[in-house]
Motif scaffolding. Structure first.
Motif, PDB file in Angstrom:
ATOM      1  N   ASN A 134      -5.366  -2.463  -5.429  1.00 52.09           N
ATOM      2  CA  ASN A 134      -4.665  -3.024  -4.259  1.00 52.09           C
ATOM      3  C   ASN A 134      -5.657  -3.593  -3.260  1.00 52.09           C
ATOM      4  O   ASN A 134      -5.476  -4.704  -2.741  1.00 52.09           O
ATOM      5  N   TYR A 135      -6.708  -2.829  -2.983  1.00 45.29           N
ATOM      6  CA  TYR A 135      -7.687  -3.279  -1.992  1.00 45.29           C
ATOM      7  C   TYR A 135      -8.458  -4.500  -2.495  1.00 45.29           C
ATOM      8  O   TYR A 135      -8.846  -5.361  -1.708  1.00 45.29           O
ATOM      9  N   GLU A 168       1.033   3.885  -3.107  1.00 42.45           N
ATOM     10  CA  GLU A 168       0.513   5.240  -2.868  1.00 42.45           C
ATOM     11  C   GLU A 168       1.566   6.288  -3.185  1.00 42.45           C
ATOM     12  O   GLU A 168       1.266   7.304  -3.815  1.00 42.45           O
ATOM     13  N   LEU A 210      -5.128   3.117  -5.449  1.00 37.28           N
ATOM     14  CA  LEU A 210      -5.120   1.980  -4.520  1.00 37.28           C
ATOM     15  C   LEU A 210      -6.305   1.040  -4.665  1.00 37.28           C
ATOM     16  O   LEU A 210      -6.336  -0.009  -4.010  1.00 37.28           O
ATOM     17  N   LEU A 255       0.814  -1.220   0.000  1.00 33.02           N
ATOM     18  CA  LEU A 255       0.000   0.000   0.000  1.00 33.02           C
ATOM     19  C   LEU A 255       0.851   1.276   0.000  1.00 33.02           C
ATOM     20  O   LEU A 255       0.645   2.149  -0.850  1.00 33.02           O
TER      21      LEU A 255
END
Length: 308
Positions: A127-128, A116, A124, A112
């Protein structure tokens, strides 16, 4: 190259600060445990809850994103297990733990912040999406394989063992609660969201500092060949396979960035937790977490240079 290192190095300076503070006795080792409990069981679950609850699933969820990332992770798990068994003559339980470390990238504490800093907060979302399935997928594969190899659990008992490991995990609880809010469409009260935001702001800096303190405990020793091999799988092979699968599947630029950067991170602390849970390959996995985290500075810069 200097621009790329400027993106990556600040993240590791915070990790290094935690390492240095514990090494020099400025931060007690027992305090590190408390800090990691705060981040892993409270602050980061709040971060993941908010991220999943507010995630536009229709826009961010992409099956090929998951296939690209978890296909590469699964391949590295298999490579790690087979190489540990055939090349390094490790017992089967050790081999499973080594394969787990090859599969479980540090998607939260490193993935993360690096993503970022490189591409901004708005990048992001993918990513999540990956993180939402990471603990569940890796523990499902790892625990199921380990229990089969050890022949300690079968049938319903095996399902119960896997379920207990996953659904007692605070990160999984935060992710699950986030999905419930997202699917229900219920708004989060402003006061509650303000409180969550306070926790979230502390999550990653505190976790990175704590990670440095935890890494101080893991002195690299012995098993050099296995450690080098495992670092290569984690930092080069997994992101390389992710990149190749993503290219075949036509991932967007944003999805490719998130998937490859996440795959390029060193094994996370959960890899050591898994090895410690079964009492196998702890020295190899702990040393790989430590050395791999340091090498991630160069590995992340390399992959950021390749990514569009």
């Amino acid at each position: 190259m200097l621009d790329l290192l400027a993106i990556v190095v600040p993240v590791f300076l915070v990790v290094g600060a935690g390492y240095l503070a514990v090494w020099r006795g400025l931060f007690k080792d027992s305090a590190v445990d408390g800090l990691m409990v705060f981040t892993q069981k409270f602050a980061i679950p709040c971060l993941l809850f908010t991220a999943i609850a507010t995630l536009d699933l229709s826009a961010e969820f992409d099956l090929w994103l998951l296939v690209s990332y978890y296909g590469a992770a699964s391949a590295c798990f298999a490579f790690g297990v087979l190489a540990a068994r055939a090349l390094f003559r490790r017992p089967w339980p050790d081999s499973i733990a080594i394969g787990f470390a090859a599969m479980f990238a540090n998607s939260v504490l490193l993935g993360l912040p690096v993503t970022e800093r490189a591409f901004g907060t708005g990048a992001l979302g993918p990513n999540y999406t990956i993180i939402a399935f990471n603990a569940a997928f890796c523990y499902l594969v790892g625990i199921t394989t380990m229990e089969i190899v050890r022949a300690q659990a079968k049938g319903l008992q095996l399902l119960r063992t896997v379920g207990n490991a996953m659904f007692r995990n605070a990160l999984m609880i935060g992710i699950g609660a986030g999905f419930l809010v997202n699917f229900s469409g219920l708004p989060i009260p402003i006061v509650a969201q303000d409180a969550l935001d306070l926790m979230i702001r502390a999550a990653l800096p505190a976790a990175l500092f704590g990670l440095g303190g935890v890494l101080y405990r893991y002195k690299p020793e012995g098993d050099a060949g296995t450690i080098v091999f495992l670092c290569g799988l984690s930092l080069l092979v997994q992101p390389g396979l992710t990149y190749a699968l993503g290219a075949v599947g036509g991932l967007t630029t944003g999805q490719m960035r998130s998937a490859v950067v996440t795959a390029a991170m060193a094994p996370g602390i959960n890899a050591y937790i898994f090895a410690d849970m079964y009492g196998v390959a702890r020295r190899v996995v702990a040393s790989t977490v430590l050395i791999g985290t340091g090498l991630t500075i160069l590995g992340a810069a390399f992959w950021l240079a390749i990514l569009p």
